[in-house]
Design a protein around this motif. Sequence first.
Motif, PDB file in Angstrom:
ATOM      1  N   ASP A  57       0.828  -1.216   0.000  1.00 12.51           N
ATOM      2  CA  ASP A  57       0.000   0.000   0.000  1.00 12.51           C
ATOM      3  C   ASP A  57       0.860   1.264   0.000  1.00 12.51           C
ATOM      4  O   ASP A  57       0.533   2.247  -0.662  1.00 12.51           O
ATOM      5  N   GLU A  58       1.958   1.241   0.752  1.00 14.61           N
ATOM      6  CA  GLU A  58       2.857   2.395   0.761  1.00 14.61           C
ATOM      7  C   GLU A  58       3.507   2.583  -0.605  1.00 14.61           C
ATOM      8  O   GLU A  58       3.660   3.708  -1.081  1.00 14.61           O
ATOM      9  N   LYS A  60       2.209   1.665  -3.488  1.00 13.44           N
ATOM     10  CA  LYS A  60       1.172   2.183  -4.384  1.00 13.44           C
ATOM     11  C   LYS A  60       1.010   3.692  -4.206  1.00 13.44           C
ATOM     12  O   LYS A  60       0.883   4.437  -5.178  1.00 13.44           O
ATOM     13  N   ALA A  61       1.007   4.143  -2.957  1.00 14.17           N
ATOM     14  CA  ALA A  61       0.870   5.574  -2.674  1.00 14.17           C
ATOM     15  C   ALA A  61       2.065   6.350  -3.224  1.00 14.17           C
ATOM     16  O   ALA A  61       1.907   7.436  -3.790  1.00 14.17           O
ATOM     17  N   GLU A  62       3.254   5.779  -3.067  1.00 11.02           N
ATOM     18  CA  GLU A  62       4.463   6.437  -3.591  1.00 11.02           C
ATOM     19  C   GLU A  62       4.408   6.506  -5.115  1.00 11.02           C
ATOM     20  O   GLU A  62       4.750   7.530  -5.718  1.00 11.02           O
ATOM     21  N   LYS A  64       1.730   6.557  -6.990  1.00 11.36           N
ATOM     22  CA  LYS A  64       0.707   7.546  -7.348  1.00 11.36           C
ATOM     23  C   LYS A  64       1.255   8.953  -7.193  1.00 11.36           C
ATOM     24  O   LYS A  64       1.045   9.812  -8.041  1.00 11.36           O
ATOM     25  N   ARG A  65       1.983   9.196  -6.095  1.00 11.26           N
ATOM     26  CA  ARG A  65       2.566  10.516  -5.839  1.00 11.26           C
ATOM     27  C   ARG A  65       3.551  10.902  -6.935  1.00 11.26           C
ATOM     28  O   ARG A  65       3.664  12.069  -7.300  1.00 11.26           O
ATOM     29  N   ARG A  66       4.240   9.895  -7.487  1.00  9.12           N
ATOM     30  CA  ARG A  66       5.215  10.159  -8.546  1.00  9.12           C
ATOM     31  C   ARG A  66       4.588  10.169  -9.935  1.00  9.12           C
ATOM     32  O   ARG A  66       5.270  10.380 -10.923  1.00  9.12           O
ATOM     33  N   HIS A  72      -4.510  -1.943 -11.227  1.00  3.16           N
ATOM     34  CA  HIS A  72      -5.108  -2.050  -9.902  1.00  3.16           C
ATOM     35  C   HIS A  72      -4.595  -3.276  -9.143  1.00  3.16           C
ATOM     36  O   HIS A  72      -4.396  -3.232  -7.935  1.00  3.16           O
ATOM     37  N   LYS A  76       3.409  -6.453  -5.593  1.00  4.69           N
ATOM     38  CA  LYS A  76       4.377  -5.605  -4.908  1.00  4.69           C
ATOM     39  C   LYS A  76       5.683  -5.534  -5.697  1.00  4.69           C
ATOM     40  O   LYS A  76       6.260  -4.463  -5.859  1.00  4.69           O
TER      41      LYS A  76
END
Length: 87
Positions: A57-58, A60-62, A64-66, A72, A76
């Motif tokens: 999850d972290e 995925k968030a990273e 998305k931020r980039r 979906h 990992k």
Amino acid sequence: MVKTEYIVADGVEWVNGARVPATRRVRLTEAEALYDRALGRIAAVPDLEALEAMTKDELKAEAKRRGIDLDHDALKADILAALKAAV
């Protein structure tokens, strides 16, 4: 002066008095980054060891931020590979 690489958040056009480049990455000293970092406008690029220690999850968030587009159901390992390639 040691400079750290930062990723600029979407929608931010100026950081530390300079226009954000197309790469959305800037290199700043700690003092230069203080204001924009406090506002959440920039975030330090995590090193490879930090990426490997993140949960799915972290990661995925990273990604998305980039601005990295992922399926979906990405595994990992696939997310980690995409992030490493972008570094």
